[in-house]
Design an enzyme around this catalytic site. Structure first.
Site, PDB file in Angstrom:
ATOM      1  N   LYS A 115      46.401  30.033  38.755  1.00  0.00           N
ATOM      2  CA  LYS A 115      45.399  29.432  38.100  1.00  0.00           C
ATOM      3  C   LYS A 115      44.800  30.586  37.157  1.00  0.00           C
ATOM      4  CE  LYS A 115      41.499  30.262  38.947  1.00  0.00           C
ATOM      5  NZ  LYS A 115      40.088  30.976  39.671  1.00  0.00           N
ATOM      6  N   ASP A 121      36.906  25.314  43.648  1.00  0.00           N
ATOM      7  CA  ASP A 121      38.100  25.308  42.893  1.00  0.00           C
ATOM      8  C   ASP A 121      39.122  24.336  43.186  1.00  0.00           C
ATOM      9  OD1 ASP A 121      37.242  27.527  41.269  1.00  0.00           O
ATOM     10  OD2 ASP A 121      38.701  28.985  42.361  1.00  0.00           O
TER      11      ASP A 121
HETATM   12  P1  ATP Z   1      39.665  32.658  42.899  1.00  0.00           P
HETATM   13  O1  ATP Z   1      40.560  32.914  41.880  1.00  0.00           O
HETATM   14  O2  ATP Z   1      39.347  31.102  43.483  1.00  0.00           O
HETATM   15  O3  ATP Z   1      38.513  33.630  43.026  1.00  0.00           O
HETATM   16  P2  ATP Z   1      41.198  34.467  44.617  1.00  0.00           P
HETATM   17  O4  ATP Z   1      42.408  34.687  44.268  1.00  0.00           O
HETATM   18  O5  ATP Z   1      40.155  35.561  44.397  1.00  0.00           O
HETATM   19  O6  ATP Z   1      40.596  33.015  44.006  1.00  0.00           O
HETATM   20  P3  ATP Z   1      42.268  33.969  47.068  1.00  0.00           P
HETATM   21  O7  ATP Z   1      43.726  34.345  46.892  1.00  0.00           O
HETATM   22  O8  ATP Z   1      42.258  32.244  47.155  1.00  0.00           O
HETATM   23  O9  ATP Z   1      41.322  34.275  46.290  1.00  0.00           O
HETATM   24  O10 ATP Z   1      41.870  34.475  48.871  1.00  0.00           O
HETATM   25  C1  ATP Z   1      40.550  34.337  49.081  1.00  0.00           C
HETATM   26  C2  ATP Z   1      40.525  34.457  50.537  1.00  0.00           C
HETATM   27  O11 ATP Z   1      40.688  33.493  51.137  1.00  0.00           O
HETATM   28  C3  ATP Z   1      41.236  35.750  51.206  1.00  0.00           C
HETATM   29  O12 ATP Z   1      40.120  36.469  51.705  1.00  0.00           O
HETATM   30  C4  ATP Z   1      42.212  35.347  52.155  1.00  0.00           C
HETATM   31  O13 ATP Z   1      42.235  35.992  53.433  1.00  0.00           O
HETATM   32  C5  ATP Z   1      42.010  34.057  52.357  1.00  0.00           C
HETATM   33  N1  ATP Z   1      42.972  32.873  52.561  1.00  0.00           N
HETATM   34  C6  ATP Z   1      43.233  31.941  53.297  1.00  0.00           C
HETATM   35  N2  ATP Z   1      44.196  31.203  53.195  1.00  0.00           N
HETATM   36  C7  ATP Z   1      44.794  31.725  51.997  1.00  0.00           C
HETATM   37  C8  ATP Z   1      46.037  31.649  51.486  1.00  0.00           C
HETATM   38  N3  ATP Z   1      46.949  30.563  51.600  1.00  0.00           N
HETATM   39  N4  ATP Z   1      46.287  32.346  50.232  1.00  0.00           N
HETATM   40  C9  ATP Z   1      45.311  33.419  49.937  1.00  0.00           C
HETATM   41  N5  ATP Z   1      44.323  33.410  50.404  1.00  0.00           N
HETATM   42  C10 ATP Z   1      43.966  32.732  51.664  1.00  0.00           C
END
Ligand code: ATP
Length: 292
Positions: free
Chosen positions: A13, A142
């Site tokens: 995204k 999200d």
């Molecule tokens: P955003 O852009 O919504 O802020 P992000 O990229 O910052 O998302 P994610 O990669 O979604 O964050 O990960 C956030 C947290 O979710 C991590 O601490 C991770 O341990 C946990 N998590 C649980 N399942 C998953 C998964 N399938 N993929 C990624 N992270 C996961």
């Protein structure tokens, strides 16, 4: 005997612009964001099975939980609670985690959204994207945007989405300098929470007009994220030095994107940045567009 499975993409995204417009009394931030999705992402394989199973592989597979804390399993269990018998048939799930974790490109939310859409289709639940987005909200603000998976604007806490059409495809390079930044930490560093809403979308929607519009917008989370992780500036500088026409951080970081003239230019830049920074996550890809 158990019917066909399916393989689906959980796309990265990309917040092309993200303004923080306020804060609710419960502490959630209000945002106004323009989001699109990339052709790069995690891969999810679903198959009817005799017993439930879940495996994770891929470059970043070691960084996510493999138990019920994984958003993929949380999404499966949510679907089961909502739809009962039809959704409880055992399923084998394989996640190939290609996207860095906690990196501002919604990996976890996109994985959960892909699971909801995939099981909805495979098990014949047929709830459809709008209902799935609403159900998914329980897993994060999200989820509705990730279930939609198309260019859109999102307001509120990110849950009030409106499709944007037409919108051009953009050749981009994603560059993440290998530092994880936790979203709550970035919001905590914000000094301004009363930012203006996004300006009206451009009348013309060709790439030049979109780039001019982007230049008049911001990612309000970029300065606080850079304060926490100065390497984000290096990723932006690397994109600029390799020919990006526009560069910005996505979400709460640390992944940055650069928009390039052509896919060939994006490929060349990604190869150069990846060679100079083997520890970074670097990918040339194209964002999804929409036709009117
Ligand atoms: P955003 O852009 O919504 O802020 P992000 O990229 O910052 O998302 P994610 O990669 O979604 O964050 O990960 C956030 C947290 O979710 C991590 O601490 C991770 O341990 C946990 N998590 C649980 N399942 C998953 C998964 N399938 N993929 C990624 N992270 C996961």
């Amino acid at each position: 005997m158990h019917g066909p499975g399916l393989r689906t993409l959980a796309p990265a995204k990309i917040n092309l612009a993200l303004h923080v417009t306020g804060r609710r009394t419960d502490g959630y931030h209000l945002i106004d964001t323009l989001v699109t999705f990339a052709e790069a992402g995690d891969a999810l394989e679903l198959k009817p099975a005799v017993l439930d199973s879940f495996t994770v592989s891929g470059r970043y597979g070691g960084d996510v939980p493999i138990d019920g804390d994984n958003l993929v399993l949380k999404a499966r269990d949510l679907l089961r609670r909502r739809f009962g018998v039809v959704a409880t048939r055992p399923v084998s799930i394989r996640l190939v985690k290609n996207l860095p974790v906690a990196s501002g490109i919604g990996g976890g939310s996109s994985d959960a959204a892909a699971l909801l859409r995939g099981l909805d289709a495979m098990l014949g639940i047929d709830a459809g994207p709008e209902a799935l987005g609403r159900i998914g909200l329980e897993l994060g603000a999200d989820l509705p945007m990730c279930v939609a998976g198309q260019p859109l604007t999102a307001r509120g806490i990110g849950d009030e989405t409106d499709p944007v059409a037409p919108w051009p495809q953009l050749p981009i390079v994603l560059a993440n300098p290998g530092v994880a930044v936790a979203t709550p930490d970035v919001f905590a560093q914000l000094t301004r929470r009363d930012g203006t809403a996004l300006p009206p979308l451009p009348e013309r929607r060709d790439v030049a007009a979109v780039l001019a519009w982007l230049a008049a917008t911001r990612n309000d989370l970029e300065p606080p994220a850079i304060a926490l992780a100065p390497a984000i500036s290096e990723a932006l500088a690397a994109l600029d030095a390799n020919g990006a026409r526009f560069s910005r951080m996505s979400g709460s970081g640390a992944t940055c994107f650069g928009v390039f003239e052509t896919m060939a230019a994006a490929d060349t830049a990604a190869r150069a940045i990846g060679a100079a920074q083997p520890g970074w996550f670097v990918a040339a890809t194209q964002t999804r567009g929409t036709t009117p």
